[in-house]
Design a protein around this motif. Structure first.
Motif, PDB file in Angstrom:
ATOM      1  N   ILE C  71       8.408  -9.848 -10.221  1.00  0.00           N
ATOM      2  CA  ILE C  71       7.211  -9.677  -9.386  1.00  0.00           C
ATOM      3  C   ILE C  71       6.902 -10.965  -8.627  1.00  0.00           C
ATOM      4  CG2 ILE C  71       4.712  -9.223  -9.406  1.00  0.00           C
ATOM      5  CD1 ILE C  71       5.201  -7.455 -11.907  1.00  0.00           C
ATOM      6  N   GLY C  72       7.008 -12.088  -9.339  1.00  0.00           N
ATOM      7  CA  GLY C  72       6.676 -13.386  -8.722  1.00  0.00           C
ATOM      8  C   GLY C  72       7.611 -13.763  -7.585  1.00  0.00           C
ATOM      9  N   ASN C  73       8.858 -13.279  -7.666  1.00  0.00           N
ATOM     10  CA  ASN C  73       9.855 -13.649  -6.656  1.00  0.00           C
ATOM     11  C   ASN C  73      10.050 -12.619  -5.554  1.00  0.00           C
ATOM     12  OD1 ASN C  73      10.329 -16.008  -8.051  1.00  0.00           O
ATOM     13  ND2 ASN C  73      12.011 -15.103  -9.270  1.00  0.00           N
ATOM     14  N   LEU C  74       9.140 -11.647  -5.445  1.00  0.00           N
ATOM     15  CA  LEU C  74       9.270 -10.673  -4.355  1.00  0.00           C
ATOM     16  C   LEU C  74       9.180 -11.400  -3.021  1.00  0.00           C
ATOM     17  CD1 LEU C  74       6.946  -7.801  -5.637  1.00  0.00           C
ATOM     18  CD2 LEU C  74       9.435  -7.699  -5.360  1.00  0.00           C
ATOM     19  N   PRO C  75       9.977 -10.976  -2.041  1.00  0.00           N
ATOM     20  CA  PRO C  75       9.876 -11.601  -0.721  1.00  0.00           C
ATOM     21  C   PRO C  75       8.485 -11.349  -0.134  1.00  0.00           C
ATOM     22  CG  PRO C  75      11.243  -9.624  -0.633  1.00  0.00           C
ATOM     23  CD  PRO C  75      10.962  -9.887  -2.073  1.00  0.00           C
ATOM     24  N   SER C  76       8.032 -12.227   0.725  1.00  0.00           N
ATOM     25  CA  SER C  76       6.710 -12.018   1.321  1.00  0.00           C
ATOM     26  C   SER C  76       6.775 -10.821   2.265  1.00  0.00           C
ATOM     27  CB  SER C  76       6.248 -13.267   2.057  1.00  0.00           C
ATOM     28  OG  SER C  76       7.095 -13.489   3.150  1.00  0.00           O
ATOM     29  N   GLY C  77       5.629 -10.200   2.509  1.00  0.00           N
ATOM     30  CA  GLY C  77       5.605  -9.041   3.397  1.00  0.00           C
ATOM     31  C   GLY C  77       5.640  -7.719   2.662  1.00  0.00           C
ATOM     32  N   ILE C  78       5.867  -7.761   1.344  1.00  0.00           N
ATOM     33  CA  ILE C  78       5.829  -6.532   0.542  1.00  0.00           C
ATOM     34  C   ILE C  78       4.370  -6.130   0.327  1.00  0.00           C
ATOM     35  CG2 ILE C  78       6.381  -5.535  -1.720  1.00  0.00           C
ATOM     36  CD1 ILE C  78       8.846  -6.069  -0.008  1.00  0.00           C
ATOM     37  N   ASP C  79       4.065  -4.826   0.478  1.00  0.00           N
ATOM     38  CA  ASP C  79       2.685  -4.357   0.292  1.00  0.00           C
ATOM     39  C   ASP C  79       2.397  -3.911  -1.130  1.00  0.00           C
ATOM     40  OD1 ASP C  79       1.840  -4.614   3.038  1.00  0.00           O
ATOM     41  OD2 ASP C  79       3.208  -2.944   3.468  1.00  0.00           O
ATOM     42  N   LYS C 118      -2.751 -13.234 -10.594  1.00  0.00           N
ATOM     43  CA  LYS C 118      -2.715 -13.689  -9.190  1.00  0.00           C
ATOM     44  C   LYS C 118      -1.603 -12.919  -8.490  1.00  0.00           C
ATOM     45  CE  LYS C 118      -1.513 -17.713 -10.725  1.00  0.00           C
ATOM     46  NZ  LYS C 118      -1.693 -17.647 -12.198  1.00  0.00           N
ATOM     47  N   PRO C 119      -1.764 -11.608  -8.327  1.00  0.00           N
ATOM     48  CA  PRO C 119      -0.651 -10.776  -7.838  1.00  0.00           C
ATOM     49  C   PRO C 119      -0.268 -11.103  -6.388  1.00  0.00           C
ATOM     50  CG  PRO C 119      -2.677  -9.502  -7.900  1.00  0.00           C
ATOM     51  CD  PRO C 119      -2.984 -10.813  -8.554  1.00  0.00           C
ATOM     52  N   PRO C 120       1.027 -11.182  -6.106  1.00  0.00           N
ATOM     53  CA  PRO C 120       1.493 -11.498  -4.756  1.00  0.00           C
ATOM     54  C   PRO C 120       1.342 -10.318  -3.798  1.00  0.00           C
ATOM     55  CG  PRO C 120       3.359 -11.042  -6.169  1.00  0.00           C
ATOM     56  CD  PRO C 120       2.151 -11.014  -7.052  1.00  0.00           C
ATOM     57  N   CYS C 121       1.125  -9.123  -4.348  1.00  0.00           N
ATOM     58  CA  CYS C 121       0.905  -7.912  -3.545  1.00  0.00           C
ATOM     59  C   CYS C 121       0.259  -6.896  -4.468  1.00  0.00           C
ATOM     60  CB  CYS C 121       2.239  -7.367  -2.997  1.00  0.00           C
ATOM     61  SG  CYS C 121       3.394  -6.832  -4.271  1.00  0.00           S
ATOM     62  N   ASN C 122      -0.052  -5.711  -3.970  1.00  0.00           N
ATOM     63  CA  ASN C 122      -0.573  -4.679  -4.850  1.00  0.00           C
ATOM     64  C   ASN C 122       0.487  -4.323  -5.892  1.00  0.00           C
ATOM     65  OD1 ASN C 122      -3.226  -3.942  -3.522  1.00  0.00           O
ATOM     66  ND2 ASN C 122      -1.791  -3.766  -1.803  1.00  0.00           N
ATOM     67  N   VAL C 123       0.042  -4.153  -7.141  1.00  0.00           N
ATOM     68  CA  VAL C 123       0.969  -3.829  -8.227  1.00  0.00           C
ATOM     69  C   VAL C 123       0.464  -2.573  -8.928  1.00  0.00           C
ATOM     70  CG1 VAL C 123       2.146  -4.662 -10.289  1.00  0.00           C
ATOM     71  CG2 VAL C 123       1.341  -6.318  -8.581  1.00  0.00           C
ATOM     72  N   ILE C 124       1.338  -1.582  -9.050  1.00  0.00           N
ATOM     73  CA  ILE C 124       1.028  -0.365  -9.808  1.00  0.00           C
ATOM     74  C   ILE C 124       1.948  -0.370 -11.012  1.00  0.00           C
ATOM     75  CG2 ILE C 124       0.897   2.151  -9.733  1.00  0.00           C
ATOM     76  CD1 ILE C 124       0.803   1.920  -6.651  1.00  0.00           C
ATOM     77  N   LEU C 125       1.361  -0.266 -12.194  1.00  0.00           N
ATOM     78  CA  LEU C 125       2.170  -0.305 -13.418  1.00  0.00           C
ATOM     79  C   LEU C 125       2.015   1.004 -14.177  1.00  0.00           C
ATOM     80  CD1 LEU C 125       0.388  -3.375 -13.421  1.00  0.00           C
ATOM     81  CD2 LEU C 125       2.621  -3.833 -14.437  1.00  0.00           C
ATOM     82  N   VAL C 126       3.140   1.665 -14.417  1.00  0.00           N
ATOM     83  CA  VAL C 126       3.144   2.908 -15.192  1.00  0.00           C
ATOM     84  C   VAL C 126       3.421   2.568 -16.650  1.00  0.00           C
ATOM     85  CG1 VAL C 126       4.343   5.108 -15.545  1.00  0.00           C
ATOM     86  CG2 VAL C 126       3.948   4.252 -13.221  1.00  0.00           C
ATOM     87  N   SER C 127       2.673   3.213 -17.550  1.00  0.00           N
ATOM     88  CA  SER C 127       2.942   3.029 -18.969  1.00  0.00           C
ATOM     89  C   SER C 127       2.838   4.360 -19.700  1.00  0.00           C
ATOM     90  CB  SER C 127       1.986   1.998 -19.567  1.00  0.00           C
ATOM     91  OG  SER C 127       2.484   1.555 -20.804  1.00  0.00           O
ATOM     92  N   ASN C 128       3.017   4.339 -21.010  1.00  0.00           N
ATOM     93  CA  ASN C 128       3.011   5.554 -21.814  1.00  0.00           C
ATOM     94  C   ASN C 128       2.044   5.447 -22.977  1.00  0.00           C
ATOM     95  OD1 ASN C 128       5.640   7.600 -21.596  1.00  0.00           O
ATOM     96  ND2 ASN C 128       5.924   5.616 -20.634  1.00  0.00           N
TER      97      ASN C 128
END
Lengths: 174, 174, 174
Positions: C71-79, C118-128
């Protein structure tokens, strides 16, 4: 006026059948559509206890596989049919029809959805939550979870009301 | 003013004990009523961790079977008793009293309901959801699910508040 | 504007992945972060089916262990990045790092929480939800329930939204 399709789910002993029963009793002419077959003593005990709990005032129909026909062929004048339950039905379908290449399970589910999209009377469908434990080691149990969960999603999607029962208390899902 | 009966349920590691603890800490004189007995190392670890988490400020009472007496006999001046948990209690009852013809489990449950209907102080009861997985193959486990689920329904029915914890977050059931 | 952290949980076949997917599709530049490794045929089938369901429009990244870095290393510009799922990740951590005295599981969880704070973009996390069945007889399964449940509580606590899916229908937890 369009008849209602009411979906009621919950864990074991969560009060879902009692909630569905109470709802059904607000109608006059009632049919109870049982999907369980008494294949052993414990099952027979459960069926007998449920029959006792619902008392008089229901005509009971037993149909383990062809729910679409059982609902579609109800005599006119019926106000409500209470189907108990979809999870046992999913198990029956799997036991009866599962084999490589077999599409009959999907066909039976589609046929139920068809009849529920134009219900001949109010329909209350009881189901079970079976997917909130540890992943079962048994492949058949995983397959069953998938089928039962798929049925729940599809029936809930076209229902006009959906409820989750928890410790006897209803949470409205829809 | 009538004391409150607060029912808190949820799955394993759902945050139910922490929620109940926080609630209890809003009162002054607190009793923690533990139903678990440390029959093995893992259980002792859990009990120790829970004891550490609740810190000072609770008098701990251990009672695996006779919750009615433990609550009924609390000294006067207590503001809240936190019972943790009903599911372990249901397992204790089953282990101790189950045998053909034995009505003692029902009697113990009725005795708890009696004392909760006229609570001597605020009572917070933690329980577990154990019925949302695949039907267990083991008959004892099915029986346990039935007893634990029945206890949940009955206690939730007479509680003044009921909560379902999920991933640490509370859903109000009542 | 602060990016959102959205936590989506539910049982098996409860519609959680579909709900998360639909949410993610409201954004432009999307990454799908898969935690599952296809260690057998059944798993490969599930992965393939999920890939088909989400269609075009996602860049897929596979990372079974180091979610923080992925997540931390995602390229910039990801929504948005959709992480599916935390429970498989918890299982991977346990399989890879579990041993007496090993603190690496806790470290990996803390590292994820750090990046989510401090998320670099929106993050959706699926769990169970895996803790609402009978207590498993297997000690490893009990340990897994504890770790997976702990991850759920911690991620849900810092999320800006949390949802429980049930029979395909969302209940808002937060």
């Amino acid at each position: 006026m369009m008849a209602d399709v009411v979906f009621v789910t919950g864990g074991a002993r969560s009060g879902k059948s009692a909630f569905a029963l109470k709802y059904a009793q607000s109608f006059e002419k009632r049919v109870f559509l049982a999907t369980a077959e008494p294949f052993d003593h414990e099952m027979q005990d459960r069926i007998d206890r449920h029959r006792l709990e619902r008392g008089e005032g229901f005509v009971t129909v037993e149909e383990p596989l062809y729910l679409d026909r059982a609902i579609g062929n109800l005599p006119s004048g019926i106000d409500v049919v209470l189907v108990d339950c979809l999870t046992v039905w999913a198990g029956n379908l799997m036991y009866r029809f599962e084999s490589p290449g077999e599409k009959e399970i999907d066909r039976r589910i589609e046929a139920l959805l068809d009849v529920l999209s134009k219900p001949p009377c109010n329909v209350i469908l009881v189901s079970n939550e079976v997917g909130m434990g540890i992943v079962p080691e048994n492949a058949m149990a995983r397959k069953f979870r998938d089928i039962a969960g798929g049925v729940n999603q599809k029936v809930a999607a076209l229902s006009s009301q959906a409820w989750l029962l928890c410790s006897g208390l209803p949470l409205r899902l829809k």
